[in-house]
Design an enzyme around this catalytic site. Structure first.
Site, short mmCIF file in Angstrom:
data_model
loop_
_atom_site.label_atom_id
_atom_site.label_comp_id
_atom_site.label_asym_id
_atom_site.label_seq_id
_atom_site.Cartn_x
_atom_site.Cartn_y
_atom_site.Cartn_z
N ARG A 122 -6.54 -6.22 -3.41
CA ARG A 122 -5.56 -6.00 -2.38
C ARG A 122 -5.12 -7.45 -2.41
O ARG A 122 -5.76 -8.27 -1.90
CB ARG A 122 -5.80 -5.35 -1.36
CG ARG A 122 -4.86 -5.68 -0.08
CD ARG A 122 -5.13 -4.56 0.93
NE ARG A 122 -4.58 -3.35 0.78
CZ ARG A 122 -4.72 -2.53 1.90
NH1 ARG A 122 -4.91 -2.84 3.16
NH2 ARG A 122 -4.45 -1.31 1.45
N HIS A 137 1.73 0.27 -4.26
CA HIS A 137 0.48 0.86 -3.49
C HIS A 137 0.28 2.26 -4.12
O HIS A 137 0.22 3.35 -3.55
CB HIS A 137 0.67 1.06 -2.00
CG HIS A 137 -0.66 1.12 -1.09
ND1 HIS A 137 -1.87 1.14 -1.79
CD2 HIS A 137 -0.92 1.34 0.29
CE1 HIS A 137 -2.82 1.15 -0.73
NE2 HIS A 137 -2.22 1.54 0.33
N GLN A 191 -2.40 5.04 -2.71
CA GLN A 191 -1.78 5.58 -1.66
C GLN A 191 -0.89 6.85 -1.77
O GLN A 191 -0.71 7.79 -1.51
CB GLN A 191 -0.94 4.72 -0.92
CG GLN A 191 -0.19 5.32 0.43
CD GLN A 191 -1.28 5.74 1.30
OE1 GLN A 191 -2.03 5.06 2.06
NE2 GLN A 191 -1.08 7.11 1.90
N ASP A 246 6.97 4.44 7.09
CA ASP A 246 5.84 3.40 7.08
C ASP A 246 6.15 2.29 7.96
O ASP A 246 7.45 2.32 8.38
CB ASP A 246 5.72 2.68 5.67
CG ASP A 246 4.59 1.50 5.52
OD1 ASP A 246 3.65 1.54 6.61
OD2 ASP A 246 4.66 0.66 4.48
N CYS A 277 1.50 6.26 5.64
CA CYS A 277 0.15 5.71 5.07
C CYS A 277 -0.80 5.26 6.16
O CYS A 277 -2.01 5.12 5.71
CB CYS A 277 0.58 4.78 4.14
SG CYS A 277 1.64 3.18 4.79
N ARG A 301 -7.39 9.93 0.50
CA ARG A 301 -7.48 8.46 -0.33
C ARG A 301 -8.62 8.48 -0.86
O ARG A 301 -8.97 8.09 -2.03
CB ARG A 301 -7.28 7.40 0.73
CG ARG A 301 -5.84 7.20 1.34
CD ARG A 301 -5.10 6.36 0.38
NE ARG A 301 -5.39 5.36 -0.32
CZ ARG A 301 -5.38 4.02 0.24
NH1 ARG A 301 -4.76 3.91 1.39
NH2 ARG A 301 -6.20 2.96 -0.39
N1 NVA Z 1 3.62 -1.35 4.04
C1 NVA Z 1 2.45 -1.76 4.52
C2 NVA Z 1 1.38 -0.58 4.07
C3 NVA Z 1 0.15 -0.79 4.64
C4 NVA Z 1 -0.87 0.30 4.26
C5 NVA Z 1 1.85 -3.13 4.39
O1 NVA Z 1 2.09 -3.48 3.02
O2 NVA Z 1 1.58 -3.80 5.14
N1 CP Z 2 -2.95 2.87 3.86
C1 CP Z 2 -3.71 1.82 3.80
O1 CP Z 2 -3.73 1.55 2.76
O2 CP Z 2 -4.51 1.46 4.59
P1 CP Z 2 -5.41 0.19 5.00
O3 CP Z 2 -4.31 -0.93 5.06
O4 CP Z 2 -6.09 0.42 6.24
O5 CP Z 2 -6.18 0.24 3.74
#
Ligand code: NVA
Ligand code: CP
Length: 310
Positions: free
Chosen positions: A107, A134, A137, A229, A269, A297
Protein backbone atom coordinates in the site's frame (compact mmCIF):
# COMPACT_ATOMS: atom_id res chain seq x y z
CA UNK A 1 -9.87 -23.83 -16.25
CA UNK A 2 -8.35 -20.60 -15.06
CA UNK A 3 -4.68 -20.52 -14.09
CA UNK A 4 -3.43 -17.43 -12.31
CA UNK A 5 -0.56 -19.00 -10.41
CA UNK A 6 2.20 -16.42 -9.96
CA UNK A 7 0.07 -13.57 -11.34
CA UNK A 8 0.27 -10.12 -9.77
CA UNK A 9 -2.80 -8.01 -9.01
CA UNK A 10 -1.84 -4.44 -9.83
CA UNK A 11 -4.78 -2.74 -11.54
CA UNK A 12 -7.21 -5.54 -12.45
CA UNK A 13 -6.97 -4.35 -16.09
CA UNK A 14 -4.98 -7.45 -17.04
CA UNK A 15 -7.32 -9.87 -15.24
CA UNK A 16 -9.92 -11.45 -17.50
CA UNK A 17 -13.61 -11.77 -16.69
CA UNK A 18 -13.09 -15.50 -16.16
CA UNK A 19 -10.16 -14.97 -13.82
CA UNK A 20 -12.12 -12.44 -11.78
CA UNK A 21 -15.11 -14.74 -11.60
CA UNK A 22 -12.87 -17.57 -10.43
CA UNK A 23 -11.67 -15.40 -7.54
CA UNK A 24 -15.24 -14.45 -6.62
CA UNK A 25 -16.42 -18.07 -6.70
CA UNK A 26 -13.48 -19.20 -4.60
CA UNK A 27 -14.15 -16.34 -2.17
CA UNK A 28 -17.72 -17.51 -1.69
CA UNK A 29 -16.50 -21.08 -1.24
CA UNK A 30 -13.89 -20.07 1.36
CA UNK A 31 -16.43 -17.97 3.23
CA UNK A 32 -18.78 -20.96 3.46
CA UNK A 33 -15.89 -23.22 4.48
CA UNK A 34 -14.96 -20.89 7.32
CA UNK A 35 -18.56 -20.68 8.50
CA UNK A 36 -18.67 -24.47 8.62
CA UNK A 37 -15.47 -24.49 10.65
CA UNK A 38 -13.47 -26.46 8.07
CA UNK A 39 -9.73 -26.27 8.35
CA UNK A 40 -7.82 -25.16 5.25
CA UNK A 41 -4.04 -25.21 5.37
CA UNK A 42 -3.43 -24.76 1.65
CA UNK A 43 -0.82 -22.04 2.18
CA UNK A 44 1.11 -23.90 4.83
CA UNK A 45 4.71 -22.67 4.88
CA UNK A 46 4.06 -19.66 2.66
CA UNK A 47 4.73 -16.09 3.70
CA UNK A 48 3.10 -12.88 2.54
CA UNK A 49 4.89 -9.60 3.24
CA UNK A 50 2.69 -6.55 3.75
CA UNK A 51 4.33 -3.20 3.05
CA UNK A 52 2.38 -0.19 4.32
CA UNK A 53 3.25 3.43 3.57
CA UNK A 54 -0.28 4.56 4.51
CA UNK A 55 -2.62 3.67 7.37
CA UNK A 56 -4.94 0.68 7.24
CA UNK A 57 -7.40 -1.29 9.34
CA UNK A 58 -9.24 -3.57 6.89
CA UNK A 59 -6.45 -4.28 4.43
CA UNK A 60 -3.90 -5.10 7.06
CA UNK A 61 -6.09 -7.23 9.29
CA UNK A 62 -7.88 -9.04 6.46
CA UNK A 63 -4.60 -10.04 4.80
CA UNK A 64 -2.93 -11.02 8.08
CA UNK A 65 -5.90 -12.98 9.38
CA UNK A 66 -6.49 -14.51 5.95
CA UNK A 67 -2.93 -15.81 5.65
CA UNK A 68 -3.06 -17.25 9.16
CA UNK A 69 -6.37 -18.98 8.42
CA UNK A 70 -4.80 -20.61 5.36
CA UNK A 71 -1.92 -21.94 7.42
CA UNK A 72 0.56 -19.35 6.13
CA UNK A 73 2.31 -16.39 7.65
CA UNK A 74 2.02 -12.65 7.22
CA UNK A 75 4.71 -10.09 7.93
CA UNK A 76 3.66 -6.51 8.59
CA UNK A 77 6.36 -4.27 7.14
CA UNK A 78 6.01 -0.59 7.90
CA UNK A 79 7.53 1.42 5.07
CA UNK A 80 9.15 3.76 7.58
CA UNK A 81 10.96 0.88 9.26
CA UNK A 82 12.17 -0.70 6.04
CA UNK A 83 15.25 0.65 4.31
CA UNK A 84 13.00 2.01 1.53
CA UNK A 85 12.06 4.61 4.16
CA UNK A 86 15.72 5.70 4.03
CA UNK A 87 15.99 5.65 0.27
CA UNK A 88 16.81 2.05 -0.70
CA UNK A 89 15.48 1.52 -4.19
CA UNK A 90 12.31 -0.37 -5.05
CA UNK A 91 14.45 -2.39 -7.46
CA UNK A 92 16.74 -3.69 -4.72
CA UNK A 93 13.87 -4.15 -2.27
CA UNK A 94 12.00 -6.26 -4.83
CA UNK A 95 15.04 -8.46 -5.47
CA UNK A 96 15.77 -8.95 -1.79
CA UNK A 97 12.21 -9.66 -0.66
CA UNK A 98 11.89 -12.19 -3.49
CA UNK A 99 14.64 -14.19 -1.78
CA UNK A 100 12.68 -14.46 1.48
CA UNK A 101 8.95 -14.51 0.93
CA UNK A 102 6.32 -15.84 -1.48
CA UNK A 103 4.26 -12.75 -2.25
CA UNK A 104 4.16 -9.05 -1.43
CA UNK A 105 1.22 -6.80 -0.77
CA UNK A 106 2.00 -3.11 -0.90
CA UNK A 107 0.00 0.00 0.00
CA UNK A 108 1.64 3.20 -1.12
CA UNK A 109 1.19 6.54 -2.88
CA UNK A 110 2.46 6.42 -6.48
CA UNK A 111 1.09 3.53 -8.45
CA UNK A 112 4.36 3.33 -10.40
CA UNK A 113 6.09 1.99 -7.27
CA UNK A 114 3.85 -1.05 -7.26
CA UNK A 115 4.50 -1.66 -10.94
CA UNK A 116 8.24 -1.38 -10.32
CA UNK A 117 8.11 -3.82 -7.42
CA UNK A 118 6.34 -6.34 -9.64
CA UNK A 119 8.74 -5.74 -12.51
CA UNK A 120 11.92 -6.41 -10.56
CA UNK A 121 10.69 -8.98 -8.07
CA UNK A 122 10.18 -12.63 -8.96
CA UNK A 123 7.13 -13.12 -6.75
CA UNK A 124 3.53 -11.95 -7.21
CA UNK A 125 2.71 -8.44 -6.03
CA UNK A 126 -0.71 -7.41 -4.77
CA UNK A 127 -1.76 -3.78 -4.83
CA UNK A 128 -3.21 -2.97 -1.41
CA UNK A 129 -4.13 0.57 -2.54
CA UNK A 130 -2.29 3.29 -4.41
CA UNK A 131 -3.31 6.83 -5.28
CA UNK A 132 -4.82 5.40 -8.46
CA UNK A 133 -6.20 1.94 -7.72
CA UNK A 134 -7.65 -0.31 -5.04
CA UNK A 135 -8.27 -3.63 -6.81
CA UNK A 136 -8.70 -5.81 -3.70
CA UNK A 137 -11.50 -3.53 -2.60
CA UNK A 138 -13.19 -3.84 -5.98
CA UNK A 139 -13.08 -7.64 -5.77
CA UNK A 140 -14.78 -7.53 -2.36
CA UNK A 141 -17.33 -5.08 -3.76
CA UNK A 142 -18.21 -7.41 -6.62
CA UNK A 143 -18.43 -10.36 -4.26
CA UNK A 144 -20.86 -8.47 -2.00
CA UNK A 145 -23.10 -7.40 -4.87
CA UNK A 146 -23.05 -10.93 -6.28
CA UNK A 147 -23.98 -12.45 -2.92
CA UNK A 148 -26.98 -10.17 -2.61
CA UNK A 149 -28.14 -9.98 -6.21
CA UNK A 150 -27.10 -13.39 -7.54
CA UNK A 151 -25.66 -11.80 -10.66
CA UNK A 152 -23.50 -8.89 -11.77
CA UNK A 153 -24.10 -8.57 -15.51
CA UNK A 154 -26.61 -5.87 -16.39
CA UNK A 155 -26.83 -4.40 -12.89
CA UNK A 156 -26.34 -0.68 -12.40
CA UNK A 157 -23.73 0.49 -9.91
CA UNK A 158 -23.77 4.18 -9.00
CA UNK A 159 -20.77 5.92 -7.45
CA UNK A 160 -21.13 9.37 -5.92
CA UNK A 161 -18.20 11.59 -5.06
CA UNK A 162 -14.49 11.63 -5.77
CA UNK A 163 -13.19 9.98 -8.95
CA UNK A 164 -10.43 8.40 -6.89
CA UNK A 165 -8.60 5.07 -6.48
CA UNK A 166 -11.71 3.28 -5.24
CA UNK A 167 -13.82 4.71 -8.07
CA UNK A 168 -11.23 3.73 -10.68
CA UNK A 169 -11.03 0.13 -9.52
CA UNK A 170 -14.79 -0.24 -9.11
CA UNK A 171 -15.27 1.12 -12.62
CA UNK A 172 -12.81 -1.39 -14.06
CA UNK A 173 -14.31 -4.25 -12.04
CA UNK A 174 -17.85 -3.41 -13.19
CA UNK A 175 -16.69 -3.21 -16.79
CA UNK A 176 -15.05 -6.63 -16.57
CA UNK A 177 -18.20 -8.36 -15.37
CA UNK A 178 -20.66 -6.37 -17.49
CA UNK A 179 -22.25 -4.19 -14.84
CA UNK A 180 -23.21 -0.63 -15.81
CA UNK A 181 -21.29 2.02 -13.93
CA UNK A 182 -22.49 5.55 -13.42
CA UNK A 183 -20.40 8.09 -11.55
CA UNK A 184 -21.43 11.56 -10.39
CA UNK A 185 -18.65 13.92 -9.39
CA UNK A 186 -18.02 17.65 -9.25
CA UNK A 187 -16.00 19.28 -12.03
CA UNK A 188 -12.30 18.70 -11.51
CA UNK A 189 -12.79 15.50 -9.53
CA UNK A 190 -13.66 13.14 -12.37
CA UNK A 191 -11.92 9.78 -12.73
CA UNK A 192 -8.74 9.87 -14.83
CA UNK A 193 -9.37 9.95 -18.53
CA UNK A 194 -6.98 7.16 -19.49
CA UNK A 195 -8.59 4.84 -16.95
CA UNK A 196 -12.08 5.72 -18.16
CA UNK A 197 -10.96 5.01 -21.73
CA UNK A 198 -9.52 1.62 -20.77
CA UNK A 199 -12.62 0.73 -18.77
CA UNK A 200 -14.92 1.78 -21.61
CA UNK A 201 -13.13 -0.54 -24.04
CA UNK A 202 -13.69 -3.41 -21.63
CA UNK A 203 -17.29 -2.45 -20.85
CA UNK A 204 -18.15 -2.33 -24.54
CA UNK A 205 -17.27 -5.99 -24.95
CA UNK A 206 -19.73 -6.81 -22.16
CA UNK A 207 -22.51 -4.51 -23.45
CA UNK A 208 -22.13 -2.39 -20.34
CA UNK A 209 -21.85 1.37 -20.22
CA UNK A 210 -19.89 3.81 -18.14
CA UNK A 211 -21.40 7.23 -17.64
CA UNK A 212 -19.85 10.25 -15.98
CA UNK A 213 -22.27 12.94 -14.88
CA UNK A 214 -22.34 15.93 -12.55
CA UNK A 215 -25.77 15.29 -11.12
CA UNK A 216 -26.01 12.71 -8.32
CA UNK A 217 -29.70 11.96 -8.95
CA UNK A 218 -28.95 11.09 -12.54
CA UNK A 219 -26.24 8.64 -11.51
CA UNK A 220 -28.33 7.02 -8.79
CA UNK A 221 -31.52 6.70 -10.87
CA UNK A 222 -32.72 3.05 -10.86
CA UNK A 223 -29.40 1.76 -9.57
CA UNK A 224 -28.89 -1.57 -7.82
CA UNK A 225 -26.00 -0.34 -5.70
CA UNK A 226 -25.06 3.12 -4.45
CA UNK A 227 -21.43 3.54 -3.51
CA UNK A 228 -19.47 6.38 -2.01
CA UNK A 229 -16.05 7.02 -0.51
CA UNK A 230 -14.43 9.77 1.55
CA UNK A 231 -14.00 13.19 -0.02
CA UNK A 232 -10.41 13.48 1.19
CA UNK A 233 -8.23 10.45 0.63
CA UNK A 234 -5.01 9.56 2.40
CA UNK A 235 -2.30 11.96 1.30
CA UNK A 236 -4.78 14.75 0.43
CA UNK A 237 -5.28 16.07 3.97
CA UNK A 238 -4.07 19.57 3.05
CA UNK A 239 -6.97 19.87 0.56
CA UNK A 240 -9.62 18.97 3.14
CA UNK A 241 -11.32 22.39 3.36
CA UNK A 242 -11.51 22.86 -0.41
CA UNK A 243 -12.83 19.36 -0.82
CA UNK A 244 -15.54 19.75 1.82
CA UNK A 245 -16.89 22.65 -0.24
CA UNK A 246 -16.44 20.99 -3.62
CA UNK A 247 -18.33 17.86 -2.56
CA UNK A 248 -21.07 19.50 -0.45
CA UNK A 249 -23.75 18.56 -3.01
CA UNK A 250 -22.54 14.99 -3.27
CA UNK A 251 -23.71 13.53 0.01
CA UNK A 252 -25.47 10.18 -0.10
CA UNK A 253 -28.58 10.81 1.98
CA UNK A 254 -32.20 9.66 2.26
CA UNK A 255 -33.35 12.06 -0.46
CA UNK A 256 -30.79 10.82 -2.94
CA UNK A 257 -31.25 7.08 -2.40
CA UNK A 258 -35.02 7.45 -3.07
CA UNK A 259 -33.97 7.49 -6.72
CA UNK A 260 -32.27 4.09 -6.50
CA UNK A 261 -34.19 0.82 -6.74
CA UNK A 262 -36.09 -0.06 -3.55
CA UNK A 263 -33.76 -2.97 -2.86
CA UNK A 264 -30.55 -1.06 -3.63
CA UNK A 265 -27.39 -1.89 -1.68
CA UNK A 266 -25.49 0.90 -0.01
CA UNK A 267 -21.74 0.25 -0.19
CA UNK A 268 -18.69 2.09 1.12
CA UNK A 269 -15.11 0.86 1.22
CA UNK A 270 -14.71 2.42 4.71
CA UNK A 271 -13.43 4.20 6.72
CA UNK A 272 -16.48 6.50 6.50
CA UNK A 273 -17.24 10.01 7.72
CA UNK A 274 -20.85 10.10 8.83
CA UNK A 275 -22.69 13.27 7.79
CA UNK A 276 -20.01 14.10 5.24
CA UNK A 277 -20.14 11.77 2.23
CA UNK A 278 -22.97 9.71 3.73
CA UNK A 279 -25.58 10.30 6.39
CA UNK A 280 -25.83 7.96 9.37
CA UNK A 281 -29.40 7.23 8.27
CA UNK A 282 -28.08 5.61 5.06
CA UNK A 283 -24.88 3.91 6.25
CA UNK A 284 -26.61 2.55 9.36
CA UNK A 285 -29.87 1.90 7.52
CA UNK A 286 -31.37 -1.38 6.35
CA UNK A 287 -29.98 -1.14 2.80
CA UNK A 288 -26.42 -0.85 4.03
CA UNK A 289 -24.07 -3.82 3.45
CA UNK A 290 -20.85 -2.10 4.44
CA UNK A 291 -19.78 -4.56 7.13
CA UNK A 292 -20.51 -7.60 5.00
CA UNK A 293 -18.52 -5.80 2.30
CA UNK A 294 -15.61 -5.22 4.70
CA UNK A 295 -15.75 -8.86 5.80
CA UNK A 296 -15.60 -9.97 2.19
CA UNK A 297 -12.22 -8.31 1.86
CA UNK A 298 -10.80 -11.22 3.78
CA UNK A 299 -12.68 -13.96 1.97
CA UNK A 300 -11.93 -12.67 -1.50
CA UNK A 301 -8.26 -11.98 -0.69
CA UNK A 302 -7.88 -15.49 0.71
CA UNK A 303 -9.27 -16.71 -2.60
CA UNK A 304 -6.82 -14.52 -4.48
CA UNK A 305 -3.89 -15.76 -2.41
CA UNK A 306 -4.90 -19.39 -2.82
CA UNK A 307 -5.19 -18.99 -6.57
CA UNK A 308 -1.91 -17.13 -7.09
CA UNK A 309 0.13 -19.10 -4.54
CA UNK A 310 -1.64 -22.45 -4.25
N1 NVA B 1 -9.98 6.71 -1.17
C1 NVA B 1 -9.57 6.31 0.15
C2 NVA B 1 -9.80 4.83 0.35
C3 NVA B 1 -9.39 4.29 1.68
C4 NVA B 1 -9.60 2.81 1.78
C5 NVA B 1 -8.10 6.67 0.36
O1 NVA B 1 -7.32 6.49 -0.59
O2 NVA B 1 -7.75 7.15 1.42
N1 CP C 1 -11.17 -0.13 2.69
C1 CP C 1 -9.89 -0.18 3.10
O1 CP C 1 -8.98 -0.45 2.33
O2 CP C 1 -9.71 0.05 4.43
P1 CP C 1 -8.32 0.25 5.21
O3 CP C 1 -7.77 1.57 4.77
O4 CP C 1 -8.71 0.23 6.65
O5 CP C 1 -7.41 -0.87 4.84
Amino acid sequence: AVNVKGKSLLTLLDWSKEEIEAVLQKGIELKRERKEGKLNTSLNGQTLGLIFEKSSTRTRVSFEAGMIQLGGNALYLNGQDLQIGRGESIHDTAKVLSEFIDAIMIRTFEHSKVEELAKYGSIPVINGLTDEFHPCQALADLMTIYEEKGTLKGLKVAYIGDGNNVAHSLMIACAKVGAHFSIACPKGYEPKEWIVNEARKIAEQQDANITIVENSIEAVQDSDAVYTDVWTSMGQEAENDIRLKAFSNYQVNDELVKHAKDDYLFLHCLPAHREEEVTASVIDGENSYVFQQAGNRMHVQKALLQLILG
